[in-house]
Motif scaffolding. Structure first.
Motif, PDB file in Angstrom:
ATOM      1  N   GLU A 257       0.770  -1.321   0.034  1.00 30.09           N
ATOM      2  CA  GLU A 257      -0.024   0.027  -0.077  1.00 30.09           C
ATOM      3  C   GLU A 257       0.842   1.385   0.069  1.00 30.09           C
ATOM      4  O   GLU A 257       0.424   2.138  -0.535  1.00 30.09           O
ATOM      5  CB  GLU A 257      -0.848  -0.018   1.200  1.00 30.09           C
ATOM      6  CG  GLU A 257      -1.891   1.131   1.037  1.00 30.09           C
ATOM      7  CD  GLU A 257      -2.684   1.063   2.473  1.00 30.09           C
ATOM      8  OE1 GLU A 257      -3.567   2.155   2.561  1.00 30.09           O
ATOM      9  OE2 GLU A 257      -2.674   0.178   3.288  1.00 30.09           O
ATOM     10  N   SER A 258       1.891   1.453   0.873  1.00 33.13           N
ATOM     11  CA  SER A 258       2.798   2.519   0.897  1.00 33.13           C
ATOM     12  C   SER A 258       3.646   2.442  -0.299  1.00 33.13           C
ATOM     13  O   SER A 258       3.524   3.752  -1.063  1.00 33.13           O
ATOM     14  CB  SER A 258       3.922   2.249   1.894  1.00 33.13           C
ATOM     15  OG  SER A 258       4.800   3.175   2.021  1.00 33.13           O
ATOM     16  N   HIS A 259       3.778   1.655  -0.866  1.00 34.02           N
ATOM     17  CA  HIS A 259       4.679   1.705  -2.325  1.00 34.02           C
ATOM     18  C   HIS A 259       3.645   2.164  -3.511  1.00 34.02           C
ATOM     19  O   HIS A 259       4.042   3.374  -3.976  1.00 34.02           O
ATOM     20  CB  HIS A 259       5.071   0.231  -3.080  1.00 34.02           C
ATOM     21  CG  HIS A 259       5.384   0.125  -4.430  1.00 34.02           C
ATOM     22  ND1 HIS A 259       6.888   0.739  -4.611  1.00 34.02           N
ATOM     23  CD2 HIS A 259       4.941   0.127  -5.578  1.00 34.02           C
ATOM     24  CE1 HIS A 259       7.064   0.699  -6.209  1.00 34.02           C
ATOM     25  NE2 HIS A 259       5.821   0.183  -6.570  1.00 34.02           N
ATOM     26  N   TYR A 260       2.375   1.731  -3.472  1.00 41.16           N
ATOM     27  CA  TYR A 260       1.429   2.357  -4.646  1.00 41.16           C
ATOM     28  C   TYR A 260       0.969   3.676  -4.256  1.00 41.16           C
ATOM     29  O   TYR A 260       0.402   4.531  -5.040  1.00 41.16           O
ATOM     30  CB  TYR A 260       0.243   1.397  -4.789  1.00 41.16           C
ATOM     31  CG  TYR A 260       0.541   0.152  -5.572  1.00 41.16           C
ATOM     32  CD1 TYR A 260       1.078   0.241  -6.656  1.00 41.16           C
ATOM     33  CD2 TYR A 260       0.323  -0.905  -5.141  1.00 41.16           C
ATOM     34  CE1 TYR A 260       1.395  -0.786  -7.586  1.00 41.16           C
ATOM     35  CE2 TYR A 260       0.735  -2.008  -5.651  1.00 41.16           C
ATOM     36  CZ  TYR A 260       1.231  -2.080  -7.059  1.00 41.16           C
ATOM     37  OH  TYR A 260       1.736  -3.198  -7.687  1.00 41.16           O
ATOM     38  N   GLN A 261       1.133   4.081  -2.920  1.00 40.25           N
ATOM     39  CA  GLN A 261       0.517   5.816  -2.532  1.00 40.25           C
ATOM     40  C   GLN A 261       1.981   6.627  -2.755  1.00 40.25           C
ATOM     41  O   GLN A 261       1.861   7.629  -3.211  1.00 40.25           O
ATOM     42  CB  GLN A 261       0.313   5.676  -0.978  1.00 40.25           C
ATOM     43  CG  GLN A 261      -1.058   5.106  -0.888  1.00 40.25           C
ATOM     44  CD  GLN A 261      -1.466   5.252   0.473  1.00 40.25           C
ATOM     45  OE1 GLN A 261      -0.712   5.630   1.680  1.00 40.25           O
ATOM     46  NE2 GLN A 261      -2.974   4.778   0.922  1.00 40.25           N
ATOM     47  N   SER A 262       3.100   6.139  -2.237  1.00 33.75           N
ATOM     48  CA  SER A 262       4.155   6.916  -2.254  1.00 33.75           C
ATOM     49  C   SER A 262       5.386   6.792  -3.594  1.00 33.75           C
ATOM     50  O   SER A 262       6.370   7.729  -3.635  1.00 33.75           O
ATOM     51  CB  SER A 262       4.919   7.159  -1.095  1.00 33.75           C
ATOM     52  OG  SER A 262       3.836   7.363  -0.132  1.00 33.75           O
TER      53      SER A 262
END
Length: 373
Positions: A257-262
């Protein structure tokens, strides 16, 4: 069934010539061929001598390997004979009747194949099988183990080739997907969404995700890496793996989730083989393993063609030096033709150490296999 070629239009970045072989007429034949372009002889892969050979009609039903040093009685794989998506053979049994639908050492791993009543799916399946055969060629070259549940492997390796379910419409023009197939790996099962075998769809996804290249063989290399993590690292080499790739016990869902957000971290190229490798240590290992297989494929192909080079050796530093030199030449060649770079990944000291972990892991597996024989 007449002789036909089964390469399924593998063009551009999908062409990874492994080795060339010689027909009984003296003409070159290639890894994906099912017939000789010169004499028209049917050809196929012999599982005994591991060459692509002319298939010589036998006195009995079946064929004989055209390699004079082999001559093994052969049968075509069921998926070669019936569907034309394979070019491998199986050994004709010396006792009893042959199995009614023999599957080769590649096709026997399939659990789900595409729905062949849908137009275009047979061609997509053919492209998937071509990529899988090249993957298995590499695994055999490196001496890596694999097997099904019947072979006693845990986890057992298997493949599902599936399409998104678009409900009653049965067409990608209908936006209401009732079941989306995610390409991935779970407990030995590798699932590939067959739209990856559509070059237009794959290019759209490549651009959407900002990837330098996206190929069928790349998907297979990445997913098989997860299989080997389960087979050779889980419960065996996890502490050593954590030292190189980081703590894989961290939450995968949160990391994704962090990768796809940031997006990936700044200057990720210095530490990771790809942006996706920065998602989580599991993906870092898989992308590094896939990169190692890419290097092996490039060096082995070059060694067995006029490009030369040392081929695949036991010395990683020698392999990387040769890959860099060869990559520069291939990049220049591709640019002259308006194609994407072949060797598009920089190899920093950090990435080299990750590759060394994979290299040593594979060398250990090869030595263990040799010791057990």
């Amino acid at each position: 069934m007449g002789c036909r070629q089964i390469a399924w239009n593998l063009t551009g970045l999908e062409v990874f010539v492994v080795r060339t072989f010689i027909c009984t007429c003296g003409e070159k034949i290639f890894f994906d061929d099912s017939c000789c372009n010169n004499c028209g002889s049917q050809v196929g892969h012999c599982p005994v001598c591991r060459n692509v050979v002319a298939l010589i009609g036998n006195e009995q039903q079946g064929y004989r390997c055209g390699n004079p040093a082999c001559g093994t009685p052969l049968l075509k794989c069921h998926n070669y004979l019936v569907h034309g998506v394979c070019n491998r053979c199986v050994v004709y049994p010396t006792e009893g009747l042959p199995p009614p639908q023999p599957l080769c050492d590649c096709c026997r791993y399939n659990q789900v194949i595409p729905d062949l009543t849908i137009p275009g799916n047979q061609e997509k399946w053919g492209r998937l099988e071509a990529a899988k055969r090249r993957l298995f060629f590499q695994l055999d070259l490196l001496g890596l183990p694999r097997g099904t549940a019947a072979d006693g492997f845990d986890p057992p390796l298997s493949f599902d080739f599936k399409a998104d379910d678009y409900g009653i419409w049965g067409t990608t023009n209908y936006q209401g997907v009732t079941e989306q197939v995610l390409t991935g790996h779970l407990n030995g099962k590798i699932t590939i969404n067959i739209r990856e075998a559509d070059s237009v769809e794959r290019e759209k996804l490549r651009v959407q995700f900002g990837e330098k290249n996206r190929t069928l063989i790349g998907h297979f290399r990445h997913e098989i890496a997860h299989y080997y993590w389960d087979l050779m690292i889980k419960g065996q080499r996890e502490p050593a793996c954590k030292q190189v790739f980081g703590d894989h016990d961290m939450s995968y869902a949160a990391a994704l989730e962090s990768h796809y957000q940031s997006g990936p971290p700044e200057q990720w190229e210095e530490r990771f083989a790809s942006a996706y490798a920065s998602v989580h240590p599991w993906e870092d290992f898989a992308e590094t393993f896939a990169f190692y297989l890419e290097i092996v494929s490039t060096l082995d192909t070059a060694h067995h063609t006029r490009l030369g080079g040392p081929g695949v050796t036991g010395d990683l530093d020698e392999m990387l030096t040769a890959y860099r030199e060869l990559g520069d030449a291939l990049n220049i060649m591709n640019r002259s033709m308006g194609l994407l770079d072949h060797a598009s990944r920089p190899i920093s000291a950090t990435i080299t150490e990750k590759l060394r972990f994979v290299h040593d892991l594979i060398q250990s597996a090869r030595q263990a296999a040799a010791y057990s024989q």
